[in-house]
Design a protein around this motif. Structure first.
Motif, PDB file in Angstrom:
ATOM      1  N   ILE A 246       0.941   2.927   7.935  1.00  7.73           N
ATOM      2  CA  ILE A 246       0.486   1.613   8.398  1.00  7.73           C
ATOM      3  C   ILE A 246       1.662   0.738   8.812  1.00  7.73           C
ATOM      4  O   ILE A 246       1.605   0.016   9.814  1.00  7.73           O
ATOM      5  CB  ILE A 246      -0.360   0.938   7.301  1.00  7.73           C
ATOM      6  CG1 ILE A 246      -1.675   1.701   7.134  1.00  7.73           C
ATOM      7  CG2 ILE A 246      -0.622  -0.532   7.628  1.00  7.73           C
ATOM      8  CD1 ILE A 246      -2.535   1.217   6.001  1.00  7.73           C
ATOM      9  N   LEU A 247       2.755   0.792   8.064  1.00 10.53           N
ATOM     10  CA  LEU A 247       3.936   0.022   8.427  1.00 10.53           C
ATOM     11  C   LEU A 247       4.457   0.413   9.812  1.00 10.53           C
ATOM     12  O   LEU A 247       4.840  -0.447  10.618  1.00 10.53           O
ATOM     13  CB  LEU A 247       5.039   0.223   7.393  1.00 10.53           C
ATOM     14  CG  LEU A 247       4.986  -0.652   6.141  1.00 10.53           C
ATOM     15  CD1 LEU A 247       5.931  -0.111   5.077  1.00 10.53           C
ATOM     16  CD2 LEU A 247       5.341  -2.103   6.473  1.00 10.53           C
TER      17      LEU A 247
ATOM     18  N   MET B 148       1.625  17.589  -3.765  1.00 12.93           N
ATOM     19  CA  MET B 148       1.939  16.183  -3.515  1.00 12.93           C
ATOM     20  C   MET B 148       1.234  15.321  -4.554  1.00 12.93           C
ATOM     21  O   MET B 148       0.039  15.468  -4.798  1.00 12.93           O
ATOM     22  CB  MET B 148       1.467  15.786  -2.111  1.00 12.93           C
ATOM     23  CG  MET B 148       1.737  14.319  -1.770  1.00 12.93           C
ATOM     24  SD  MET B 148       1.047  13.870  -0.163  1.00 12.93           S
ATOM     25  CE  MET B 148       2.035  14.900   0.914  1.00 12.93           C
ATOM     26  N   SER B 149       1.957  14.410  -5.168  1.00 20.97           N
ATOM     27  CA  SER B 149       1.373  13.542  -6.174  1.00 20.97           C
ATOM     28  C   SER B 149       0.620  12.398  -5.509  1.00 20.97           C
ATOM     29  O   SER B 149       0.784  12.115  -4.326  1.00 20.97           O
ATOM     30  CB  SER B 149       2.468  12.972  -7.076  1.00 20.97           C
ATOM     31  OG  SER B 149       3.263  12.051  -6.363  1.00 20.97           O
ATOM     32  N   ALA B 150      -0.229  11.715  -6.311  1.00 20.66           N
ATOM     33  CA  ALA B 150      -0.952  10.560  -5.785  1.00 20.66           C
ATOM     34  C   ALA B 150       0.011   9.474  -5.334  1.00 20.66           C
ATOM     35  O   ALA B 150      -0.218   8.784  -4.335  1.00 20.66           O
ATOM     36  CB  ALA B 150      -1.909  10.021  -6.852  1.00 20.66           C
ATOM     37  N   ALA B 151       1.132   9.332  -6.074  1.00 22.91           N
ATOM     38  CA  ALA B 151       2.131   8.323  -5.708  1.00 22.91           C
ATOM     39  C   ALA B 151       2.762   8.644  -4.346  1.00 22.91           C
ATOM     40  O   ALA B 151       2.992   7.755  -3.521  1.00 22.91           O
ATOM     41  CB  ALA B 151       3.205   8.233  -6.778  1.00 22.91           C
ATOM     42  N   ASP B 152       3.058   9.936  -4.110  1.00 24.82           N
ATOM     43  CA  ASP B 152       3.629  10.345  -2.834  1.00 24.82           C
ATOM     44  C   ASP B 152       2.667  10.041  -1.685  1.00 24.82           C
ATOM     45  O   ASP B 152       3.072   9.558  -0.617  1.00 24.82           O
ATOM     46  CB  ASP B 152       3.951  11.837  -2.838  1.00 24.82           C
ATOM     47  CG  ASP B 152       5.100  12.175  -3.777  1.00 24.82           C
ATOM     48  OD1 ASP B 152       5.935  11.288  -4.017  1.00 24.82           O
ATOM     49  OD2 ASP B 152       5.149  13.311  -4.265  1.00 24.82           O
ATOM     50  N   LEU B 153       1.371  10.350  -1.896  1.00 21.39           N
ATOM     51  CA  LEU B 153       0.387  10.100  -0.856  1.00 21.39           C
ATOM     52  C   LEU B 153       0.258   8.602  -0.567  1.00 21.39           C
ATOM     53  O   LEU B 153       0.124   8.183   0.588  1.00 21.39           O
ATOM     54  CB  LEU B 153      -0.975  10.673  -1.266  1.00 21.39           C
ATOM     55  CG  LEU B 153      -2.096  10.556  -0.216  1.00 21.39           C
ATOM     56  CD1 LEU B 153      -1.684  11.200   1.092  1.00 21.39           C
ATOM     57  CD2 LEU B 153      -3.373  11.192  -0.747  1.00 21.39           C
ATOM     58  N   LYS B 154       0.340   7.783  -1.610  1.00 22.90           N
ATOM     59  CA  LYS B 154       0.267   6.329  -1.409  1.00 22.90           C
ATOM     60  C   LYS B 154       1.461   5.855  -0.590  1.00 22.90           C
ATOM     61  O   LYS B 154       1.328   5.008   0.308  1.00 22.90           O
ATOM     62  CB  LYS B 154       0.228   5.612  -2.756  1.00 22.90           C
ATOM     63  CG  LYS B 154       0.126   4.095  -2.618  1.00 22.90           C
ATOM     64  CD  LYS B 154       0.066   3.412  -3.966  1.00 22.90           C
ATOM     65  CE  LYS B 154      -0.013   1.896  -3.798  1.00 22.90           C
ATOM     66  NZ  LYS B 154      -0.051   1.192  -5.108  1.00 22.90           N
ATOM     67  N   LEU B 155       2.643   6.384  -0.891  1.00 22.77           N
ATOM     68  CA  LEU B 155       3.826   6.015  -0.116  1.00 22.77           C
ATOM     69  C   LEU B 155       3.642   6.354   1.358  1.00 22.77           C
ATOM     70  O   LEU B 155       3.950   5.551   2.245  1.00 22.77           O
ATOM     71  CB  LEU B 155       5.062   6.732  -0.662  1.00 22.77           C
ATOM     72  CG  LEU B 155       5.665   6.225  -1.977  1.00 22.77           C
ATOM     73  CD1 LEU B 155       6.807   7.141  -2.397  1.00 22.77           C
ATOM     74  CD2 LEU B 155       6.163   4.793  -1.835  1.00 22.77           C
TER      75      LEU B 155
END
Length: 298
Positions: free
Chosen positions: A14-15, A1-8
């Motif tokens: 939270i949403l 999993m990329s850092a971008a995926d984890l941020k998403l």
């Protein structure tokens, strides 16, 4: 999993909790347009609207509800992997989720938060409502602790006693029950309230009364002990409640008076339960110790 995926996934988690772009942005410390752009990206990736407008609110789609538990678990597991082995409480930023009934929250929430923030000033404490039988919340990481009367929760769940309590009777201060010694017979003369989140009229009090050949009349059933207390000031009803609930009501200045039940009941054992994934988690250990300390002073 990329850092971008984890941020998403973190933003999606939270949403789905907040169901609001504005509140999610506040929690994340970013602008609302930034969260809106991430939501648009999430919709593109999943092929689902995820959150749709219903009046002034956002509500999750069926696909979002399906994803939420798994998303939350992945985010929590990733956060646990990245936490340092040594804990610096002064810089700890963490939201602890605790499930407990309103009696415990009223009696201990403010003191528990004060105890935590005395050493970890940036932590947050969120209390989730007590569920009917949602034991998966611990396993899936949706809550950190489940606090309540001890019960079987599965072989892998850790359970620790935090205090023992007993039931007392409550009534308005000038209730006629106080005009003479309170015997089992006089106790049964007055209509009563049962506080049960499962909607039950009968409980331990009724079992002891039955052994004495007596029966009380329960005319009102409410889900929470504090709700029962709210119904007492303007009625002739009486309500047996745990003693820590009485203390929280007195602290709020309720016009009520307590009395010893004229019955011999087993003590109520209150425990905290958690999933073993948190056994060695230093932040979680800090939370559990704080609960024990605050309850021990009750």
């Amino acid at each position: 999993m990329s850092a971008a995926d984890l941020k998403l996934l973190s933003v999606l988690d939270i949403l789905l909790e907040e169901r609001s772009v504005t509140r999610s942005a506040e929690r994340l410390g970013v602008s609302a347009p930034s969260v809106s752009r991430v939501l648009a990206r999430l919709r593109q990736v999943t092929g689902d609207p995820l959150l749709v407008r219903a009046g002034r609110d956002l509500v999750p789609t069926a696909r979002a509800l399906e994803l939420h538990d798994d998303v939350h678990r992945v985010v929590e597991d990733a956060a646990a992997l990245l936490r340092p082995a040594t804990l610096d409480l002064a810089t700890l930023e963490r939201r602890f989720a605790v499930r407990a009934n309103d009696g415990f929250v009223g009696a201990f929430a403010s003191r528990l938060l004060a105890r935590l923030r005395a050493e970890a000033p940036m932590v947050e404490l969120r209390f989730a409502p007590e569920g009917e039988s949602d034991d998966d919340a611990l396993r899936e990481g949706r809550i950190d602790l489940d606090i309540g009367a001890l019960r079987e929760m599965g072989p892998e769940v850790r359970i620790q006693t935090v205090f023992r309590d007993h039931f007392v009777g409550m009534a308005r201060a000038d209730h006629p029950i106080f005009d003479a010694p309170i015997t089992p017979e006089r106790f049964c003369q007055y209509d009563q309230i049962s506080a049960s989140r499962r909607g039950r009229a009968l409980g331990p009090v009724d079992k002891v009364l039955a052994d004495l050949g007596m029966k009380r009349r329960v005319v009102l059933i409410v889900p929470f002990p504090k709700t029962a207390l709210a119904a007492l000031p303007d009625s002739d009803l009486i309500a047996p409640v745990p003693n820590h609930v009485r203390r929280s009501a007195e602290a709020m200045g309720a016009r009520l008076r307590a009395f010893d039940l004229p019955l011999t009941l087993e003590p109520v054992v209150i425990g905290q339960a958690w999933h073993p994934r948190f056994d060695k988690d230093a932040g979680h250990q800090f939370l559990r110790q704080a609960v024990r300390e605050v309850c021990a002073r009750s």
